[in-house]
Design a protein around this motif. Structure first.
Motif, PDB file in Angstrom:
ATOM      1  N   GLU A  27     -14.628  40.739   0.988  1.00 17.46           N
ATOM      2  CA  GLU A  27     -15.712  40.222   1.813  1.00 17.46           C
ATOM      3  C   GLU A  27     -17.000  40.039   1.032  1.00 17.46           C
ATOM      4  O   GLU A  27     -17.822  39.208   1.373  1.00 17.46           O
ATOM      5  CB  GLU A  27     -15.972  41.147   3.002  1.00 17.46           C
ATOM      6  CG  GLU A  27     -14.874  41.105   4.034  1.00 17.46           C
ATOM      7  CD  GLU A  27     -15.232  41.895   5.283  1.00 17.46           C
ATOM      8  OE1 GLU A  27     -16.303  42.547   5.324  1.00 17.46           O
ATOM      9  OE2 GLU A  27     -14.440  41.847   6.225  1.00 17.46           O
ATOM     10  N   CYS A  59     -12.493  34.881   3.685  1.00 13.08           N
ATOM     11  CA  CYS A  59     -12.761  36.312   3.849  1.00 13.08           C
ATOM     12  C   CYS A  59     -14.189  36.700   3.484  1.00 13.08           C
ATOM     13  O   CYS A  59     -14.613  37.815   3.744  1.00 13.08           O
ATOM     14  CB  CYS A  59     -11.796  37.115   2.971  1.00 13.08           C
ATOM     15  SG  CYS A  59     -10.081  36.949   3.469  1.00 13.08           S
ATOM     16  N   GLN A  61     -18.109  37.299   3.222  1.00 14.24           N
ATOM     17  CA  GLN A  61     -19.304  37.484   4.050  1.00 14.24           C
ATOM     18  C   GLN A  61     -20.580  37.369   3.208  1.00 14.24           C
ATOM     19  O   GLN A  61     -21.628  37.017   3.715  1.00 14.24           O
ATOM     20  CB  GLN A  61     -19.291  38.867   4.714  1.00 14.24           C
ATOM     21  CG  GLN A  61     -18.207  39.036   5.725  1.00 14.24           C
ATOM     22  CD  GLN A  61     -18.585  38.451   7.077  1.00 14.24           C
ATOM     23  OE1 GLN A  61     -19.533  37.707   7.229  1.00 14.24           O
ATOM     24  NE2 GLN A  61     -17.794  38.783   8.077  1.00 14.24           N
ATOM     25  N   HIS A  62     -20.493  37.697   1.908  1.00 17.39           N
ATOM     26  CA  HIS A  62     -21.672  37.698   1.044  1.00 17.39           C
ATOM     27  C   HIS A  62     -21.264  37.298  -0.368  1.00 17.39           C
ATOM     28  O   HIS A  62     -20.254  37.760  -0.872  1.00 17.39           O
ATOM     29  CB  HIS A  62     -22.308  39.086   1.018  1.00 17.39           C
ATOM     30  CG  HIS A  62     -23.522  39.157   0.156  1.00 17.39           C
ATOM     31  ND1 HIS A  62     -24.732  38.635   0.538  1.00 17.39           N
ATOM     32  CD2 HIS A  62     -23.702  39.661  -1.075  1.00 17.39           C
ATOM     33  CE1 HIS A  62     -25.603  38.824  -0.428  1.00 17.39           C
ATOM     34  NE2 HIS A  62     -25.004  39.439  -1.412  1.00 17.39           N
ATOM     35  N   ARG A  87     -16.725  31.461   6.655  1.00 20.49           N
ATOM     36  CA  ARG A  87     -16.966  32.230   7.871  1.00 20.49           C
ATOM     37  C   ARG A  87     -18.312  31.849   8.463  1.00 20.49           C
ATOM     38  O   ARG A  87     -19.168  31.267   7.805  1.00 20.49           O
ATOM     39  CB  ARG A  87     -16.903  33.719   7.548  1.00 20.49           C
ATOM     40  CG  ARG A  87     -15.478  34.108   7.129  1.00 20.49           C
ATOM     41  CD  ARG A  87     -15.386  35.512   6.711  1.00 20.49           C
ATOM     42  NE  ARG A  87     -15.214  36.350   7.902  1.00 20.49           N
ATOM     43  CZ  ARG A  87     -14.901  37.624   7.839  1.00 20.49           C
ATOM     44  NH1 ARG A  87     -14.725  38.217   6.686  1.00 20.49           N
ATOM     45  NH2 ARG A  87     -14.773  38.322   8.941  1.00 20.49           N
ATOM     46  N   GLU A  88     -18.508  32.187   9.707  1.00 15.99           N
ATOM     47  CA  GLU A  88     -19.731  31.797  10.424  1.00 15.99           C
ATOM     48  C   GLU A  88     -20.988  32.307   9.727  1.00 15.99           C
ATOM     49  O   GLU A  88     -21.982  31.602   9.653  1.00 15.99           O
ATOM     50  CB  GLU A  88     -19.672  32.312  11.866  1.00 15.99           C
ATOM     51  CG  GLU A  88     -20.653  31.643  12.783  1.00 15.99           C
ATOM     52  CD  GLU A  88     -20.489  30.125  12.854  1.00 15.99           C
ATOM     53  OE1 GLU A  88     -21.531  29.451  12.943  1.00 15.99           O
ATOM     54  OE2 GLU A  88     -19.358  29.611  12.813  1.00 15.99           O
ATOM     55  N   ARG A  89     -20.941  33.493   9.193  1.00 16.92           N
ATOM     56  CA  ARG A  89     -22.121  34.042   8.503  1.00 16.92           C
ATOM     57  C   ARG A  89     -22.506  33.170   7.310  1.00 16.92           C
ATOM     58  O   ARG A  89     -23.681  32.915   7.068  1.00 16.92           O
ATOM     59  CB  ARG A  89     -21.845  35.465   8.050  1.00 16.92           C
ATOM     60  CG  ARG A  89     -23.005  36.070   7.323  1.00 16.92           C
ATOM     61  CD  ARG A  89     -22.774  37.499   6.965  1.00 16.92           C
ATOM     62  NE  ARG A  89     -23.929  37.967   6.215  1.00 16.92           N
ATOM     63  CZ  ARG A  89     -24.274  39.205   6.129  1.00 16.92           C
ATOM     64  NH1 ARG A  89     -23.585  40.126   6.757  1.00 16.92           N
ATOM     65  NH2 ARG A  89     -25.316  39.551   5.425  1.00 16.92           N
ATOM     66  N   VAL A  90     -21.519  32.698   6.571  1.00 21.69           N
ATOM     67  CA  VAL A  90     -21.777  31.822   5.428  1.00 21.69           C
ATOM     68  C   VAL A  90     -22.314  30.480   5.911  1.00 21.69           C
ATOM     69  O   VAL A  90     -23.279  29.944   5.359  1.00 21.69           O
ATOM     70  CB  VAL A  90     -20.501  31.651   4.572  1.00 21.69           C
ATOM     71  CG1 VAL A  90     -20.689  30.595   3.502  1.00 21.69           C
ATOM     72  CG2 VAL A  90     -20.090  32.984   3.947  1.00 21.69           C
TER      73      VAL A  90
END
Length: 143
Positions: A27, A59, A61-62, A87-90
């Motif tokens: 992640e 996968c 996130q950061h 992913r949505e955060r990205v």
């Protein structure tokens, strides 16, 4: 270039004429992951004449801040860059909204930014910030 001994489970595949790099289920990427991606792209472009490279983000996130600069450098050299399944955060990150356009469902292409409506991007960012403030209010203490 020296041969790498540790590849973090890097896998390559080809999807619609795009060579896709996948690091696995991590992640959070660090500098070593960025180095691995950079070295792999160098090999693909210079040794295997790849002109279109994708990175599986399903996968993630950061990522390290240098990741997007590295991708833009390749873009400026004429290499087509795609992020697969971010992913949505990205997708909510400002650089993503400004420089990537949806090519097809779950595939986003690096774009030079012309035609991207920065006001809409900024409005979207502000909406997200306001929603975050409601969900996660800043706790202050007075002395």
């Amino acid at each position: 270039m020296a041969e790498r001994k540790y590849t973090h489970g890097l896998r390559l595949s080809v999807q619609d004429a795009v060579t896709v790099l996948e690091i696995g289920d991590m992640e959070i990427w660090d500098g070593a992951d960025l180095s691995l991606l950079r070295d792999t792209i160098v090999r693909l472009v210079y040794d295997e004449n790849a002109t279109s490279v994708g990175v599986d983000m399903s996968c993630v996130q950061h990522v390290p801040s240098g990741f997007f600069g590295m991708l833009f450098d390749w873009h400026e050299r004429g290499i087509s860059i795609r992020l697969m399944q971010p992913r949505e955060r990205v997708k909510q990150m400002l650089w993503f909204r400004k420089f990537f356009i949806e090519q097809k469902e779950t595939v986003f292409m690096l774009y030079d930014g012309e035609g991207i409506n920065e006001d809409v991007s900024e409005d979207l960012w502000m909406e997200t910030r306001l929603e975050d403030e409601v969900r996660f209010p800043l706790i202050t203490t007075s002395h």
